[in-house]
Design a protein around this motif. Structure first.
Motif, PDB file in Angstrom:
ATOM      1  N   PRO A  35       0.826  -1.211   0.000  1.00  0.00           N
ATOM      2  CA  PRO A  35       0.000   0.000   0.000  1.00  0.00           C
ATOM      3  C   PRO A  35       0.859   1.260   0.000  1.00  0.00           C
ATOM      4  CG  PRO A  35       0.307  -0.723   2.242  1.00  0.00           C
ATOM      5  CD  PRO A  35       1.109  -1.678   1.366  1.00  0.00           C
ATOM      6  N   ILE A  36       0.264   2.385  -0.337  1.00  0.00           N
ATOM      7  CA  ILE A  36       0.842   3.699  -0.142  1.00  0.00           C
ATOM      8  C   ILE A  36      -0.080   4.446   0.821  1.00  0.00           C
ATOM      9  CG2 ILE A  36       1.440   5.873  -1.245  1.00  0.00           C
ATOM     10  CD1 ILE A  36       3.347   3.672  -1.966  1.00  0.00           C
ATOM     11  N   TRP A  37       0.512   5.256   1.694  1.00  0.00           N
ATOM     12  CA  TRP A  37      -0.246   5.893   2.770  1.00  0.00           C
ATOM     13  C   TRP A  37      -0.383   7.399   2.572  1.00  0.00           C
ATOM     14  CZ3 TRP A  37      -2.284   3.245   6.978  1.00  0.00           C
ATOM     15  CH2 TRP A  37      -1.876   1.906   7.130  1.00  0.00           C
ATOM     16  N   ALA A  38      -1.454   7.961   3.135  1.00  0.00           N
ATOM     17  CA  ALA A  38      -1.613   9.417   3.185  1.00  0.00           C
ATOM     18  C   ALA A  38      -2.525   9.788   4.341  1.00  0.00           C
ATOM     19  CB  ALA A  38      -2.184   9.960   1.881  1.00  0.00           C
ATOM     20  N   ALA A  39      -2.336  11.000   4.824  1.00  0.00           N
ATOM     21  CA  ALA A  39      -3.257  11.601   5.796  1.00  0.00           C
ATOM     22  C   ALA A  39      -4.236  12.458   5.015  1.00  0.00           C
ATOM     23  CB  ALA A  39      -2.494  12.453   6.805  1.00  0.00           C
ATOM     24  N   MET A  40      -5.528  12.166   5.153  1.00  0.00           N
ATOM     25  CA  MET A  40      -6.554  12.874   4.403  1.00  0.00           C
ATOM     26  C   MET A  40      -7.309  13.832   5.317  1.00  0.00           C
ATOM     27  SD  MET A  40      -8.723  13.792   2.139  1.00  0.00           S
ATOM     28  CE  MET A  40      -8.035  12.918   0.744  1.00  0.00           C
ATOM     29  N   TYR A  41      -7.451  15.059   4.862  1.00  0.00           N
ATOM     30  CA  TYR A  41      -8.255  16.070   5.555  1.00  0.00           C
ATOM     31  C   TYR A  41      -9.481  16.329   4.693  1.00  0.00           C
ATOM     32  CZ  TYR A  41      -4.385  16.540   8.713  1.00  0.00           C
ATOM     33  OH  TYR A  41      -3.416  16.269   9.650  1.00  0.00           O
ATOM     34  N   TYR A  42     -10.570  15.683   5.098  1.00  0.00           N
ATOM     35  CA  TYR A  42     -11.788  15.646   4.278  1.00  0.00           C
ATOM     36  C   TYR A  42     -12.670  16.859   4.552  1.00  0.00           C
ATOM     37  CZ  TYR A  42     -16.258  14.192   2.388  1.00  0.00           C
ATOM     38  OH  TYR A  42     -17.422  14.140   1.674  1.00  0.00           O
ATOM     39  N   GLY A  43     -13.219  17.433   3.485  1.00  0.00           N
ATOM     40  CA  GLY A  43     -14.154  18.539   3.623  1.00  0.00           C
ATOM     41  C   GLY A  43     -13.457  19.822   4.038  1.00  0.00           C
ATOM     42  N   GLU A  44     -12.565  20.328   3.181  1.00  0.00           N
ATOM     43  CA  GLU A  44     -11.845  21.562   3.491  1.00  0.00           C
ATOM     44  C   GLU A  44     -12.822  22.692   3.780  1.00  0.00           C
ATOM     45  OE1 GLU A  44      -8.184  23.049   1.118  1.00  0.00           O
ATOM     46  OE2 GLU A  44      -9.878  24.211   0.366  1.00  0.00           O
ATOM     47  N   PHE A  45     -12.559  23.465   4.818  1.00  0.00           N
ATOM     48  CA  PHE A  45     -13.429  24.593   5.171  1.00  0.00           C
ATOM     49  C   PHE A  45     -13.613  25.503   3.952  1.00  0.00           C
ATOM     50  CE2 PHE A  45     -12.032  24.460   9.918  1.00  0.00           C
ATOM     51  CZ  PHE A  45     -12.861  23.366  10.116  1.00  0.00           C
ATOM     52  N   ASN A  46     -14.848  25.960   3.736  1.00  0.00           N
ATOM     53  CA  ASN A  46     -15.159  26.749   2.546  1.00  0.00           C
ATOM     54  C   ASN A  46     -15.999  27.996   2.823  1.00  0.00           C
ATOM     55  OD1 ASN A  46     -17.604  25.573   3.145  1.00  0.00           O
ATOM     56  ND2 ASN A  46     -17.660  24.246   1.347  1.00  0.00           N
ATOM     57  N   ASP A  47     -16.224  28.333   4.084  1.00  0.00           N
ATOM     58  CA  ASP A  47     -17.101  29.447   4.414  1.00  0.00           C
ATOM     59  C   ASP A  47     -16.595  30.170   5.668  1.00  0.00           C
ATOM     60  OD1 ASP A  47     -19.502  31.022   4.134  1.00  0.00           O
ATOM     61  OD2 ASP A  47     -20.347  29.899   5.814  1.00  0.00           O
ATOM     62  N   PRO A  48     -16.452  31.502   5.615  1.00  0.00           N
ATOM     63  CA  PRO A  48     -16.646  32.378   4.450  1.00  0.00           C
ATOM     64  C   PRO A  48     -15.498  32.242   3.455  1.00  0.00           C
ATOM     65  CG  PRO A  48     -15.864  33.643   6.323  1.00  0.00           C
ATOM     66  CD  PRO A  48     -16.105  32.259   6.834  1.00  0.00           C
TER      67      PRO A  48
END
Length: 407
Positions: free
Chosen positions: A107-120
């Motif tokens: 496998p290859i690994w990553a840290a995922m930050y889901y749903g980047e803040f978009n407001d405002p």
């Protein structure tokens, strides 16, 4: 071109193109406050807004067992830039055209930050789920890839798409806990020197630092509403979503051996410029969802690219950018290779550089903790016993070769 098949383990025999693109093939499944799969069905997604962490999460952050481990200070603070975060794995099958090899790895690994803040928009501090049912909801934008011939500048005539962003930090687990953040891989690879002579080298692939901070890869998703919008119905052959994982990566070579003879490349033998990485959701091979994972690829004909420049502040630094059609990864020439006045950069470039190296990848869903468990990246969920980052997804079939190259 005959492509011999070489099956590699997690840390052996990966060609540059294979590891490079595999390591970017990470999107995520929301956990914690995010529910459902808003990218797969934006019209049914409930609008959500996330502000400050809950007291329970604050306590978790304050007592994070990963604090002090390698990599801890190179990752964002939990819930500081996105709804949630977790670890992901993926598998890949790539063709290194210059070396004439078919490479598989997992496998290859990553840290995922889901749903980047978009407001405002100007200074995002919370997340609102994009929906295309009301003008009051954020990130419902004109579809940048597909529009009816009758569309005009009037937004009511245009097809729309709900736009999502996620950040991904490649990481390499360290025995005993912690990770090398920013490193996609550091492995021995097989090369061909002077067209026929076998060679091996250590390949290190990483994302660049800017002002001391690693630059994450960005996963973009445009999800199209099921209901017809615009001046004409959307044809059924247009996929329900487009996904693109992209960013810049640096390739470095060391410990070169040509036909068993060591060649000193020095400490700064790397691509002259960062390589541009673009990996698209493969709707032909299966239904891809950022939340549940699925097939991705980088090869000719997979996606048409954007019709023109992106045009919305929600695209942030990508606003005004035109995205080209899909193709394989281009490995730039190398520079600063050699010692004692010997410039070996042309030799290294002849072995490793080249255009349009195709890749297929399969991404698994996120294994979410609302933090990145650096103390044990492969740990399984206590509340979801069947949810584990390992094993990684099965290796996909070989990607198609460009320009009608033979088998």
């Amino acid at each position: 071109m005959r492509i011999p098949r070489l099956r590699a383990g997690a840390r052996t025999g990966r060609a540059a193109v294979g590891v490079l693109l595999l390591a970017s093939a990470f999107l995520a499944l929301p956990t914690g406050p995010a529910t459902g799969d808003p990218e797969a069905d934006p019209q049914s997604a409930s609008q959500s807004s996330v502000a400050a962490p809950t007291p329970e999460l604050q306590a978790l952050i304050a007592d994070d067992p990963a604090e002090g481990l390698p990599g801890f200070n190179d990752l964002p603070i939990p819930r500081s830039i996105s709804i949630t975060e977790g670890t992901v794995t993926a598998s890949q099958h790539a063709v290194a055209r210059r070396s004439k090899m078919s490479i598989t790895a997992q496998p290859i690994w990553a840290a995922m930050y889901y749903g980047e803040f978009n407001d405002p928009i100007e200074n995002p501090t919370r997340y609102n789920a994009p929906r295309c049912t009301s003008t009051t909801n954020v990130a419902c934008l004109p579809d940048p890839f597909y529009q009816p011939s009758c569309a005009t500048e009037d937004p009511s005539t245009q097809w729309t798409a709900a736009y999502f962003r996620h950040q991904m930090y490649p990481l390499k687990p360290i025995d005993g806990g912690g990770a090398e953040v920013g490193v996609l891989s550091e492995d021995r690879i097989n090369l061909i020197a002077f067209g026929t002579i076998p060679a091996t080298a250590t390949l290190t692939i990483s994302v660049p630092r800017v002002r001391g901070k690693f630059q994450p890869l960005i996963a973009h998703t445009w999800s199209r509403p099921f209901r017809s919008t615009g001046c004409a119905p959307r044809p059924s052959d247009i996929p329900g979503a487009s996904a693109l994982v992209d960013g810049k990566v640096i390739l470095q070579l060391s410990d070169l051996e040509v036909d068993g003879v060591p060649v000193d490349l020095g400490a700064r033998c790397r691509t002259k410029d960062p390589a541009q990485l673009s990996l698209w959701g493969d709707s032909v091979s299966g239904n891809y969802s950022a939340a549940r994972g699925g097939p991705l690829g980088a090869f000719d004909g997979l996606h048409p690219g954007s019709r023109g420049p992106l045009n919305s502040p929600y695209y942030r630094t990508d606003n005004g950018r035109t995205i080209p059609p899909s193709s394989g990864i281009d490995i730039p020439p190398f520079a600063n290779c050699g010692t004692s006045g010997d410039d070996l950069s042309p030799l290294v470039s002849a072995m490793a550089s080249g255009p349009n190296n195709p890749v297929r990848a399969t991404q698994g869903q996120i294994f979410g903790f609302n933090r990145i468990p650096l103390e044990d990246i492969a740990m399984c969920s206590l509340t979801q016993p069947d949810s584990c980052p390992l094993p990684a997804p099965e290796v996909p079939e070989r990607p198609p070769l460009p320009d009608g190259e033979g088998q």
